[in-house]
Design an enzyme around this catalytic site. Structure first.
Site, mmCIF file in Angstrom:
data_model
loop_
_atom_site.group_PDB
_atom_site.id
_atom_site.type_symbol
_atom_site.label_atom_id
_atom_site.label_comp_id
_atom_site.label_asym_id
_atom_site.label_seq_id
_atom_site.Cartn_x
_atom_site.Cartn_y
_atom_site.Cartn_z
ATOM 1 C CG HIS A 1 60.708 36.950 6.507
ATOM 2 N ND1 HIS A 1 59.575 37.090 5.731
ATOM 3 C CD2 HIS A 1 61.643 36.361 5.714
ATOM 4 C CE1 HIS A 1 59.828 36.604 4.512
ATOM 5 N NE2 HIS A 1 61.076 36.161 4.480
ATOM 6 N NE ARG B 1 64.428 30.487 -0.653
ATOM 7 C CZ ARG B 1 65.539 30.171 -1.288
ATOM 8 N NH1 ARG B 1 65.615 29.065 -1.957
ATOM 9 N NH2 ARG B 1 66.604 30.962 -1.252
ATOM 10 C CB THR B 2 60.253 36.240 0.041
ATOM 11 O OG1 THR B 2 60.903 35.454 1.039
ATOM 12 C CG2 THR B 2 59.133 37.034 0.677
ATOM 13 N NE ARG C 1 63.255 39.840 1.771
ATOM 14 C CZ ARG C 1 63.527 38.554 1.577
ATOM 15 N NH1 ARG C 1 64.512 38.184 0.782
ATOM 16 N NH2 ARG C 1 62.804 37.638 2.189
HETATM 17 C C1 NCD Z 1 65.241 34.405 4.626
HETATM 18 C C2 NCD Z 1 65.281 35.906 4.689
HETATM 19 O O1 NCD Z 1 65.332 36.581 3.665
HETATM 20 O O2 NCD Z 1 65.217 36.382 5.805
HETATM 21 N N1 NCD Z 1 64.942 33.893 3.377
HETATM 22 C C3 NCD Z 1 63.642 33.757 3.027
HETATM 23 O O3 NCD Z 1 62.875 34.689 2.968
HETATM 24 N N2 NCD Z 1 63.201 32.510 2.802
HETATM 25 C C4 NCD Z 1 66.371 33.733 5.278
HETATM 26 C C5 NCD Z 1 67.778 34.152 4.966
HETATM 27 O O4 NCD Z 1 68.036 35.007 4.122
HETATM 28 O O5 NCD Z 1 68.668 33.548 5.570
#
Ligand code: NCD
Length: 309
Positions: free
Chosen positions: A136, A58-59, A108
């Protein structure tokens, strides 16, 4: 909003109420614009670089979608293994290098503090898309936008944060934003996955009401919203410990029936087993709407950071 122009986005505590209210307005404008046309030209000619040293669906895809919907371009590393990090390059040197190509960087990385290191070395704005078990902030922004849409208001909410509060970077960032709106917070987790003491005491000092509990049903019955998170398996040094706590909290339709009231459910996703599939059709299950909001919010954020909103 001149407030975020040229700024790095690193931590949930860097925003003011004004920043958030402005971002919500701009994201809402973006959402309306995209109903009229497929894409805008606001960031035409600008380039976003996505550097993902950890898995993401998603991100990364929503940032790339956001940039393309704004008329900009995207460059990205295929994977950490496919980049010079595999040859021992530091995060700082990578960020310095990518600054020569792109106008904004989204990163990330598995280590806490890595996004800050990248930002210190880069000559363009750096956006933290998750630094290990740290922060985040852009997820927190889209969570906040989602609450505003689902519940109408952010003020004086009671929220239960559920799951791995120790390692979950989304909750670490999100509570910072909720604290700007005087939310009352239940922290629901197994004893060994509690919210870091530093975060809890900080919030309490700001006058935020917090109750830590292992009792999900009680907390949920007093909340308008539950924010469910995955147990972060990849952060466990000892996998037998993970096996012991996995499945600690499961939201299913039986649980929702017992609550006897409507509740809004958010989850940053991915889910493993903490929300069963039979919950997806529940009217308050907002987690896939939350996914979509990520595009509007990241459009707003990119436009703000690039000084175009
Ligand atoms: C999260 C993350 O990567 O911290 N996912 C996200 O970015 N939507 C949550 C997770 O990995 O549990």
């Amino acid at each position: 909003m001149a407030g975020l122009k040229g700024k790095d986005i690193l931590h949930g505590n860097q925003f003011s109420r004004k920043d958030i209210d402005g971002m919500i307005q701009i994201a809402s404008d973006m959402e309306k614009e995209l109903k009229k046309k497929d894409s805008l030209t606001l960031l035409k000619g600008k380039i976003l670089a996505t550097l993902f040293f950890e898995p993401s669906t998603r991100t990364r895809l929503s940032f790339e979608t956001a940039m393309q919907r704004l008329g900009g371009g995207v460059i990205s590393m295929a994977s950490a293994e496919g980049s010079s990090a595999a040859k021992g390059e530091t995060v700082g040197d990578t960020a310095k290098t990518v600054s020569q190509y792109a106008d904004v960087i989204v990163i990330r990385h598995p280590r806490i503090g890595s996004a800050k290191e990248a930002a210190d070395a880069a000559s363009v704005p750096v956006i933290n898309a998750g630094d290990g078990a740290g922060q985040h902030p852009t997820q927190a922004l889209l969570d906040t936008y989602t609450i505003r849409k689902e519940l109408g208001s952010l003020k004086n909410l009671t929220v239960s944060m559920v799951g791995d509060l120790k390692n979950g970077r989304t909750v670490h960032a999100f509570v910072e934003l909720l604290s700007l709106y005087q939310a009352r917070l239940y922290f629901v987790s197994p004893g060994n996955l509690r919210m870091p003491e530093e975060i809890t005491s900080n919030l309490k000092q700001k006058g935020i009401w917090i109750e830590e509990t292992e009792d999900l049903e009680k907390a949920a019955s007093e909340s308008a919203l539950i924010y469910v998170t995955r147990i972060q398996k990849e952060r466990f040094a000892d996998l037998t410990e993970y096996e012991r706590v996995k499945g600690s909290y499961v939201i299913d339709s039986k649980f929702l029936q017992r609550l006897k009231k409507k509740i809004t459910i958010l989850h940053p996703l991915p889910r493993v087993d903490e929300i069963s599939l039979d919950v997806d059709s529940y009217p308050g299950a907002a987690y896939f709407r939350q996914v979509r909001n990520g595009v509007f919010v990241r459009m707003a954020l990119l436009a703000m950071v690039m000084g175009r909103r």
